[in-house]
Design an enzyme around this catalytic site. Structure first.
Site, PDB file in Angstrom:
ATOM      1  CB  SER A  97       0.948  -3.683  13.990  1.00 15.71           C
ATOM      2  OG  SER A  97       0.784  -2.882  12.940  1.00 15.71           O
ATOM      3  CG  ASP A 108       1.336  -6.162   9.481  1.00 10.89           C
ATOM      4  OD1 ASP A 108       0.370  -6.624   8.997  1.00 10.89           O
ATOM      5  OD2 ASP A 108       1.103  -5.218   9.903  1.00 10.89           O
ATOM      6  CG  ASP A 119      -1.941  -6.566  12.521  1.00  8.28           C
ATOM      7  OD1 ASP A 119      -0.915  -6.121  11.764  1.00  8.28           O
ATOM      8  OD2 ASP A 119      -3.339  -5.595  12.306  1.00  8.28           O
ATOM      9  CG  ASP A 170      -2.471  -4.093   9.346  1.00  9.72           C
ATOM     10  OD1 ASP A 170      -1.484  -3.903   9.303  1.00  9.72           O
ATOM     11  OD2 ASP A 170      -3.245  -3.180  10.957  1.00  9.72           O
TER      12      ASP A 170
END
Length: 558
Positions: A143, A297, A299, A301
């Site tokens: 993340s 960010d 990834d 999400d």
């Protein structure tokens, strides 16, 4: 040395990755360094694994990945789930390697591994699980953590991060295996030839973007001027595809953060919550003068945003501000165009702003609160779907920059959030307002709800004990006054009676309407303290939070 035997074992067996061999050699004789790598198995929590990349049982490497995947494969086969798993990775170091190793283990256990052929966002993985009819999903990502981290998120057949019960079963299965001999493996190329490792078709990602577009209120965004940064992560492809289909023509991508790079050279902590990560985009704003700057960010999400401050600069919008702004916007527009469902439901978390409550009441929306983690919001979508009323869900958000306005996925979705932010910006612009004007209008209507987050880091084995000691001490000695404000109510989420699963969280509600929550992170060696105050002005509310932060800091002293 306490961990000499296990260290020697890894020196003898962890030979496939030269980086691990070099690291093990470098820490030889360093008792503290060896202990940090071997004092525990990397914790498999409700979201999977997350840790520093490196050698040892307390690190992310091909051996911890294989062991975890073997446990997941055992779980899938034991539960009779579909023998198919979707796998994705973002731009993290060794992300492609870890996803391929997971695929090798799955294929060896009679489970077809479906891999995205290039890096893709976490929400695209959640989408692929149900799109392809999988029994589970894996996304290799850490993340928004710093570059030295990687992780391994596990998803259920519903596209949501696995439940607490499923995580316990997977953890039990993992515990039956060692790191070197137990995990089954096949040759990657042979498995591809046999069809047990397959590439996810491009249509899957395209249809994911279409599913996001289907949630549009349909405002004209052609005049919107936008700066976007994927923070060297996975967002560039899907976000550009989305914006193109929306009709956004004035797009400038931050050049030094455009391409995937797991070293994150311009943003050591690639989190759009942090100003440093958004600094390159903010500097570009000075030249481009956009209506809106957006960052996702690694990834993709989470989404952060900045808007003109009316004084020639740009102001970052907090996660709570964006959450209530989008909640209000969705309620306004769906009410106006007649698409608001009967008995609408919005979902947020216990640590997110209390400002959501009066906004929901205004529009007749039921507001549900869950434990921290978007998986719990995803579970609420699943419950509504099981009741035959999936349409009742209109929006979910958490203060850590996660948003979702539809049931197409069961996790926070940065692509969906970009769409919503652009739509809202265009809608307000047509009324002569910026998003900052919209936020300020909400403050004037509902009160100045201001939030802050303080994180306290406790590294290593001793740090874990310190965190446990702090939480135990707070439970044993409940305060009657915090920062001069009387405590009205203390809620310990480890006890029954909250209506939620038990969790290591303490909540203090104060006589002045302020709230303070203490929660050890499930993915990092940190205790997080969430502060919230409401007052007649922004400055007054911020001052209350500052006093609460001083009190919380004193609690964190070991």
């Amino acid at each position: 040395m306490q961990y000499q035997q296990v260290y020697d074992l890894w020196c003898a067996r962890a030979v496939e990755d030269p980086d691990l061999r070099a690291e093990l050699a470098a820490v030889q004789g360093d008792e503290a360094a060896v202990a940090d790598r071997f004092y525990r198995d990397l914790a498999f929590g409700t979201g999977g694994l997350r840790g520093v990349i490196g050698a040892g049982s307390n690190r992310m490497n091909i051996y911890t990945i294989r062991r975890a995947t073997q446990g997941l494969a055992d779980y899938i086969n034991a539960e009779g789930l579909p023998k198919k798993v979707a796998v994705a990775h973002d731009s993290r170091i060794k992300g492609d390697l870890f996803s391929r190793e997971a695929a090798r283990v799955l294929a060896a256990n009679g489970i077809t591994a479906c891999l995205y052929p290039r890096l893709e966002p976490t929400p695209a993985l959640s989408w692929a699980v149900r799109y392809l009819g999988c029994g589970a999903g894996i996304c290799v990502t850490a993340s928004h953590n710093p570059a030295q981290y990687n992780g391994y998120k596990v998803y259920g057949a519903d596209g949501c991060q696995i439940t607490l019960e499923a995580a316990a079963k997977v953890l039990a299965a993992i515990g039956q295996h060692d790191y070197f001999d137990s995990p089954k493996l096949v040759d990657y190329d042979e498995a591809v030839a046999a069809g047990t490792i397959r590439a996810i078709p491009d249509a899957c990602l395209s249809d994911f973007v279409d599913a996001v577009l289907a949630l549009r209120p349909g405002n004209d965004v052609s005049k919107l001027k936008l700066v976007y940064t994927p923070l060297n992560g996975s967002g560039l492809e899907p976000v550009k595809l989305l914006l193109e289909r929306m009709g956004v023509t004035q797009l400038t991508v931050v050049p030094e953060q455009a391409q995937p790079d797991g070293n994150f050279p311009t943003c050591p902590y690639p989190n759009p919550e942090i100003r440093q990560a958004m600094e390159a985009g903010l500097k570009l704003c000075d030249a481009v003068r956009p209506d809106l700057m957006i960052g996702t960010d690694p990834d993709c999400d989470r989404m952060g945003a900045a808007v003109p401050d009316g004084q020639g600069g740009y102001r970052l919008i907090t996660g709570n501000e964006m959450g209530v702004l989008l909640l209000d916007y969705i309620c306004r527009t769906r009410t106006a165009n007649g698409t608001m469902p009967e008995a609408p439901v919005a979902v947020t978390t216990i640590v997110s702003t209390d400002m959501a409550d009066p906004i929901a009441r205004k529009y007749g929306v039921e507001l549900r609160r869950t434990l921290t983690g978007f998986k719990f919001i995803g579970e609420q979508i699943g419950l509504l779907e099981a009741e035959g009323h999936a349409e009742r869900y209109i929006f979910g958000f958490e203060e850590s920059y996660g948003y979702l306005s539809g049931g197409h996925v069961r996790d926070k979705d940065g692509v969906n959030a970009v769409m919503l932010a652009c739509e809202a910006a265009a809608w307000y612009a047509a009324r002569g307002m910026s998003l900052l004007d919209a936020v300020n209008a909400l403050y004037k209507e509902y009160g100045f709800y201001r939030s802050a987050l303080k994180s306290y880091t406790f590294e290593g084995e001793s740090g874990m004990r310190t965190m446990q000691g702090i939480m135990a001490r707070l439970r044993a000695d409940e305060p009657f006054v915090i920062a001069g404000y009387g405590v009205d109510k203390v809620t310990d989420y480890q006890r029954s009676g909250t209506g939620l699963p038990k969790a290591d969280v303490l909540e203090y509600r104060l006589e002045n309407g302020a709230k303070l929550m203490v929660r050890p992170s499930g993915t990092e060696p940190k205790i997080k303290v969430y502060l919230s105050a409401v007052a007649g002005s922004e400055a007054e509310a911020d001052a209350i939070n500052e006093r609460l932060a001083e009190a919380a800091g004193a609690w964190m002293q070991a």
